[in-house]
Design an enzyme around this catalytic site. Structure first.
Site, PDB file in Angstrom:
ATOM      1  N   GLY A 303      26.669  -3.722  -5.191  1.00 21.30           N
ATOM      2  CA  GLY A 303      28.071  -4.303  -4.631  1.00 21.30           C
ATOM      3  C   GLY A 303      28.838  -2.889  -4.379  1.00 21.30           C
ATOM      4  O   GLY A 303      28.304  -1.600  -4.098  1.00 21.30           O
ATOM      5  N   SER A 304      30.198  -2.998  -4.165  1.00 16.59           N
ATOM      6  CA  SER A 304      31.250  -2.125  -4.170  1.00 16.59           C
ATOM      7  C   SER A 304      31.046  -0.719  -4.865  1.00 16.59           C
ATOM      8  O   SER A 304      31.781   0.285  -4.376  1.00 16.59           O
ATOM      9  CB  SER A 304      32.678  -2.527  -4.104  1.00 16.59           C
ATOM     10  OG  SER A 304      32.769  -3.621  -3.414  1.00 16.59           O
ATOM     11  N   VAL A 305      30.378  -0.610  -5.778  1.00 17.11           N
ATOM     12  CA  VAL A 305      30.462   0.906  -6.495  1.00 17.11           C
ATOM     13  C   VAL A 305      29.641   1.716  -5.428  1.00 17.11           C
ATOM     14  O   VAL A 305      29.792   2.873  -5.654  1.00 17.11           O
ATOM     15  CB  VAL A 305      29.701   0.853  -7.918  1.00 17.11           C
ATOM     16  CG1 VAL A 305      30.429   0.223  -8.738  1.00 17.11           C
ATOM     17  CG2 VAL A 305      28.157   0.340  -7.562  1.00 17.11           C
ATOM     18  N   MET A 306      28.847   1.314  -4.612  1.00 17.71           N
ATOM     19  CA  MET A 306      28.128   2.024  -3.807  1.00 17.71           C
ATOM     20  C   MET A 306      29.115   2.589  -2.505  1.00 17.71           C
ATOM     21  O   MET A 306      28.664   3.649  -1.850  1.00 17.71           O
ATOM     22  CB  MET A 306      27.095   1.164  -2.860  1.00 17.71           C
ATOM     23  CG  MET A 306      26.365   1.728  -1.820  1.00 17.71           C
ATOM     24  SD  MET A 306      25.104   3.104  -2.572  1.00 17.71           S
ATOM     25  CE  MET A 306      23.974   2.138  -3.257  1.00 17.71           C
ATOM     26  N   LYS A 307      30.361   2.065  -2.638  1.00 22.04           N
ATOM     27  CA  LYS A 307      31.181   2.588  -1.627  1.00 22.04           C
ATOM     28  C   LYS A 307      31.547   4.157  -1.529  1.00 22.04           C
ATOM     29  O   LYS A 307      31.986   4.898  -1.057  1.00 22.04           O
ATOM     30  CB  LYS A 307      32.689   1.799  -1.445  1.00 22.04           C
ATOM     31  CG  LYS A 307      32.354   0.147  -0.882  1.00 22.04           C
ATOM     32  CD  LYS A 307      33.769  -0.460  -1.077  1.00 22.04           C
ATOM     33  CE  LYS A 307      33.267  -1.819  -0.604  1.00 22.04           C
ATOM     34  NZ  LYS A 307      34.505  -2.809  -0.961  1.00 22.04           N
TER      35      LYS A 307
END
Length: 588
Positions: A303-307
């Site tokens: 999820g958004s930690v990859m941003k």
């Protein structure tokens, strides 16, 4: 018949009897002579071996298994003297019930009375195991009572038994031993050969009743103890993280959770927690859900930690900065798929820092469109996805990073915000750790050194960190991540008074491992962060899977991060830098 004739007849009978007796005696001597000739002349070696076996007993002298220690020398896994009782059924068969009764009296329900009797009477056997792995004091009590009753044929064989003094603390990292004494999982498996040492042996003469003959000739081969393994783990921090994580998983009604803390300057893992876990001393009722190493073997969409990684790739190319303006629409349709943010909104005017602070999928997609598939895949590879991290633990997964040749526009879009790519927690820790460490990526480690039985110490080798993005790009992304923990960011609860904190929330759809499809209404929530943000020392990553209660990365995982990070900073005396959050604008 005359008296002379009678005497003559009797004398003849006597002579015949004497001759017959001589013949019989001669035959017996010839038989013994032939047998003696066979033994001494032809079968010397075989009969010598049989004689030797009948009068000697050999036993293994087990090597003491090395200890597994935390960074301060606290034992996480240690060994103590134990006993295995064996028997010679030829000597114990007659008195099996009495012997079994004594064993039952001392050892209680640890043994089965009738099974022991069967073992003690086992036909055509001179060696059986009676009971394994009992403390020495119990073995002494058994042998004393057997001696008092003059019951022979039970023998003592020394063993080195494993103990885990802290119970379930770091159990999945440490591993355990199986019934054969072999390491299974964790450090017990990775360093099994070094920890095991080399067994010795002892051969000695025994009496017909099985007792060792004092002063008789014996042969002893000394055992060589195993080496000690010193880990990078801090057992106090590990215990605290275990407790905080357990409470969070229970409160959220989640399937499982994990938390990892890394020293970003040394790449040492300080704690590695997971729920559920196990107590290796228990040895029973262990399930895969307990014994799997979540941080290394469980693969999920982050999820958004990859941003953070997407923004790092763009910043390294000079395509974005914290204040870069991004016009974010209400939704986007790509390859026929409608993509939106986690909250309803109209057109937003966010900076890149605002995109990270609000965790906007759409803003990330628009920013990532400045990279083609090959470039984006190249950066993901640089950050370690699709490959092992190099950590010194067994069973690590490489995750799933597909070849860019097969990407669609939708794949490019979703991968940029952490869906359509699968990772392990340790991969994510290593990747974000590179941002915290000025753009340098390194291989995480859980072992700092080995100590041989003679006291010689050896530090474990570590590869040199690799610069994968510029220090300026790393600093730029750190500034964006600091916006996440502000009052108008997605995780203000992650703030730690007095310290600058950089972080990122994550909420991802869960994939059913059986069908490979997303499960409606099920999520994996997470938070990754490091502190002090302006002089990074520690990074902590928290993942909580399938919470049934209302949950989010900022509301469920971030408090766990805050508590563990606060403990780490205090325990290692990391002082606040005194600087304030830069307060980067989130809109334009």
């Amino acid at each position: 018949m005359s008296a002379a004739s009678t005497r003559t007849r009797r004398a003849g009978i006597v002579r015949k009897r004497v001759r017959m007796s001589l013949v019989i005696v001669l035959a017996v001597f010839l038989a013994f002579g032939a047998r003696l000739l066979q033994i001494q002349g032809f079968d010397t070696s075989a009969y010598a071996a049989m004689a030797s076996d009948a009068g000697t007993r050999s036993t293994v002298v087990p090597a003491e298994r090395g200890e597994i220690l935390d960074r301060n020398g606290v034992a996480l896994a240690t060994s103590y003297d134990g006993i295995t009782l064996t028997a010679d059924p030829k000597l114990t068969g007659e008195h099996a019930p009495q012997i079994a009764g004594i064993l039952r009296e001392v050892l209680g329900s640890d043994i089965d009375y009738f099974d022991v009797i069967d073992q003690l009477r086992k036909p055509d056997s001179r060696f059986v195991y009676v009971v394994k792995d009992i403390p020495a004091w119990q073995a002494d009590q058994v042998m004393d009572q057997l001696e008092e009753e003059d019951l022979n044929g039970v023998f003592v064989q020394h063993e080195s038994l494993r103990s885990y003094p802290n119970g379930s603390v770091a159990a999945n990292l440490i591993g355990r031993l199986n019934a054969d004494g072999d390491g299974v999982g964790g450090l017990e498996q990775k360093y099994d050969e070094l920890l095991s040492g080399t067994d010795g042996s002892a051969t000695y003469s025994v009496s017909p009743t099985g007792e060792k003959i004092p002063l008789a000739e014996s042969q002893v081969t000394d055992m060589v103890p195993g080496s000690d393994v010193t880990t990078t783990i801090d057992s106090d921090l590990q215990w605290y993280a275990d407790d905080v994580l357990s409470q969070a998983v229970q409160s959220a009604g989640a399937d499982w959770g994990l938390a990892v803390t890394l020293d970003v300057q040394t790449c040492e893992v300080m704690q590695m927690s997971q729920v559920p876990t196990f107590d290796a001393d228990a040895k029973t009722d262990l399930t895969d859900a307990m014994t799997v190493s979540r941080g290394l073997q469980t693969v999920y969409e982050p999820g958004s930690v990859m941003k953070t990684v997407t923004m790092a790739a763009l910043a390294d190319q000079g395509k974005i900065s914290p204040t870069t303006p991004i016009r974010v629409p209400a939704e986007m349709t790509i390859d026929g798929f409608t993509i939106g943010d986690a909250w309803d909104h109209g057109v937003l005017q966010l900076t890149a820092a605002g995109v990270i602070a609000k965790s906007s999928n759409l803003g990330t997609i628009l920013a990532a469109q400045q990279m083609d598939d090959e470039t984006m895949h190249s950066y993901l590879s640089k950050f370690g996805f699709g490959q092992k991290t190099g950590i010194d633990l067994p069973g690590e997964s490489v995750g799933i990073l597909t070849d860019p040749a097969g990407w669609s526009k939708a794949n490019h879009a979703t991968i940029s915000f952490g869906q359509g790519i699968s990772v392990t927690a340790m991969q994510m820790v290593r990747a974000v750790g590179a941002i915290a460490n000025g753009g340098q990526i390194c291989d995480p480690t859980v072992v700092s050194g080995l100590e041989a039985p003679d006291g010689t110490t050896t530090a474990t080798a570590q590869d040199e960190p690799q610069q994968i993005i510029s220090p300026e790009a790393a600093k730029s992304v750190t500034t964006m991540m600091e916006a996440v923990v502000t009052e108008d960011g997605s995780a203000p609860v992650a703030q730690i008074p007095g310290y600058r904190v950089a972080g990122k929330t994550g909420t991802a759809w869960r994939v059913d491992p059986d069908t490979g499809r997303y499960v409606s209404g099920e999520h994996t929530v997470s938070f990754v962060g490091f502190a002090p943000a302006d002089a990074p020392r520690f990074l902590t990553y928290v993942v909580i899977d399938n919470p049934t209660a209302a949950a989010s990365g900022g509301g469920t995982a971030a408090p766990v991060f805050r508590d563990i990070m606060s403990m780490a900073l205090q325990r290692f005396g990391i002082l606040p830098t005194g600087a304030a959050n830069p307060g980067t604008p989130q809109t334009w």
